[in-house]
Design an enzyme around this catalytic site. Sequence first.
Site, PDB file in Angstrom:
ATOM      1  N   HIS A  18       0.841  -1.210   0.000  1.00 36.42           N
ATOM      2  CA  HIS A  18       0.000   0.000   0.000  1.00 36.42           C
ATOM      3  C   HIS A  18       0.872   1.255   0.000  1.00 36.42           C
ATOM      4  CE1 HIS A  18      -2.961  -2.694   2.394  1.00 36.42           C
ATOM      5  NE2 HIS A  18      -3.465  -2.549   1.193  1.00 36.42           N
ATOM      6  N   LYS A  42     -17.830  -6.675   7.236  1.00 35.07           N
ATOM      7  CA  LYS A  42     -16.583  -7.423   7.427  1.00 35.07           C
ATOM      8  C   LYS A  42     -16.229  -7.447   8.899  1.00 35.07           C
ATOM      9  CE  LYS A  42     -13.919  -6.982   3.172  1.00 35.07           C
ATOM     10  NZ  LYS A  42     -12.610  -6.553   2.647  1.00 35.07           N
ATOM     11  N   ARG A  90      -2.005  -6.061  -8.457  1.00 35.33           N
ATOM     12  CA  ARG A  90      -0.829  -6.916  -8.331  1.00 35.33           C
ATOM     13  C   ARG A  90      -0.803  -7.887  -9.507  1.00 35.33           C
ATOM     14  NH1 ARG A  90      -2.842  -7.934  -2.370  1.00 35.33           N
ATOM     15  NH2 ARG A  90      -4.607  -8.234  -3.750  1.00 35.33           N
ATOM     16  N   SER A 128      -2.824  -7.809   2.683  1.00 34.67           N
ATOM     17  CA  SER A 128      -3.056  -7.756   4.129  1.00 34.67           C
ATOM     18  C   SER A 128      -3.478  -9.130   4.634  1.00 34.67           C
ATOM     19  CB  SER A 128      -4.156  -6.742   4.449  1.00 34.67           C
ATOM     20  OG  SER A 128      -3.775  -5.465   4.023  1.00 34.67           O
TER      21      SER A 128
HETATM   22  O1  PNS Z   1      -9.013  -3.059   0.110  1.00 32.60           O
HETATM   23  P1  PNS Z   1     -10.288  -3.561  -0.520  1.00 32.60           P
HETATM   24  O2  PNS Z   1     -11.091  -4.317   0.524  1.00 32.60           O
HETATM   25  O3  PNS Z   1     -10.047  -4.349  -1.765  1.00 32.60           O
HETATM   26  O4  PNS Z   1     -11.145  -2.244  -0.935  1.00 32.60           O
HETATM   27  C1  PNS Z   1     -12.420  -2.365  -1.534  1.00 32.60           C
HETATM   28  C2  PNS Z   1     -13.133  -0.998  -1.607  1.00 32.60           C
HETATM   29  C3  PNS Z   1     -13.169  -0.337  -0.249  1.00 32.60           C
HETATM   30  C4  PNS Z   1     -12.379  -0.099  -2.585  1.00 32.60           C
HETATM   31  C5  PNS Z   1     -14.574  -1.229  -2.154  1.00 32.60           C
HETATM   32  O5  PNS Z   1     -15.158  -2.269  -1.439  1.00 32.60           O
HETATM   33  C6  PNS Z   1     -15.449   0.007  -2.065  1.00 32.60           C
HETATM   34  O6  PNS Z   1     -15.223   0.979  -2.743  1.00 32.60           O
HETATM   35  N1  PNS Z   1     -16.470  -0.050  -1.189  1.00 32.60           N
HETATM   36  C7  PNS Z   1     -17.351   1.051  -0.926  1.00 32.60           C
HETATM   37  C8  PNS Z   1     -18.783   0.722  -1.333  1.00 32.60           C
HETATM   38  C9  PNS Z   1     -18.961   0.926  -2.820  1.00 32.60           C
HETATM   39  O7  PNS Z   1     -18.780   2.003  -3.348  1.00 32.60           O
HETATM   40  N2  PNS Z   1     -19.297  -0.177  -3.499  1.00 32.60           N
HETATM   41  C10 PNS Z   1     -19.473  -0.201  -4.940  1.00 32.60           C
HETATM   42  C11 PNS Z   1     -18.135  -0.384  -5.621  1.00 32.60           C
HETATM   43  S1  PNS Z   1     -18.355  -0.568  -7.340  1.00 32.60           S
END
Ligand code: PNS
Length: 172
Positions: A18, A42, A90, A128
């Site tokens: 990150h 989560k 990645r 993570s």
């Molecule tokens: O580190 P991660 O868990 O891969 O991050 C995922 C994240 C936080 C980027 C994604 O889950 C997100 O943007 N969630 C917010 C809710 C949202 O906007 N959902 C629609 C995404 S298309």
Amino acid sequence: MIRRAIYPGSFDPVTYGHLDVIGRAAKLFDEVIVAILKNPGKSPLFTVEERMDMLRRAVTWPNVSVDAFEGLLVDYAKEKRATVIIRGIRAVSDYEYELQMALMNRRLYPEAETIFMLPGEDYSYISSKLVKEVFSLGGSVSGLVPRFVEQRMREKFKTHTQYPVGGLNPNE
Ligand code: PNS
């Protein structure tokens, strides 16, 4: 016009992967907001406050700030007047999910552009989730996360009996 980018994620906990992406983004954009998702669905290892605290400690670039958000990412981006969403990619396996998210976000907020960034190759296999798994099973994560993050993980795993050896919480 100020180019403000958002780097969203779970950051549970922040890794050198990150931080590598944040450093690269900090060079490209005027401002970068690292935004932690408050996701009640989560069950993370660290609370949002703990994750914010670790990120704030790890982030040293003057144009990078750390925040948390709930709800839709695009709504948060609009509120912050950010027109760039950064995601680290990645391996190819990341791409399908990232593509779906990027296209959905574009549909919801066409003015924003998702930029995929590649972490340095030394970090291209770190997640993570893997860091937590290796650590919980007694492996070394030195060089994958900052030392103080390692220390926080040590404290967590000492007090958290819900992460038994071999049965890790399946979160990012
Ligand atoms: O580190 P991660 O868990 O891969 O991050 C995922 C994240 C936080 C980027 C994604 O889950 C997100 O943007 N969630 C917010 C809710 C949202 O906007 N959902 C629609 C995404 S298309």
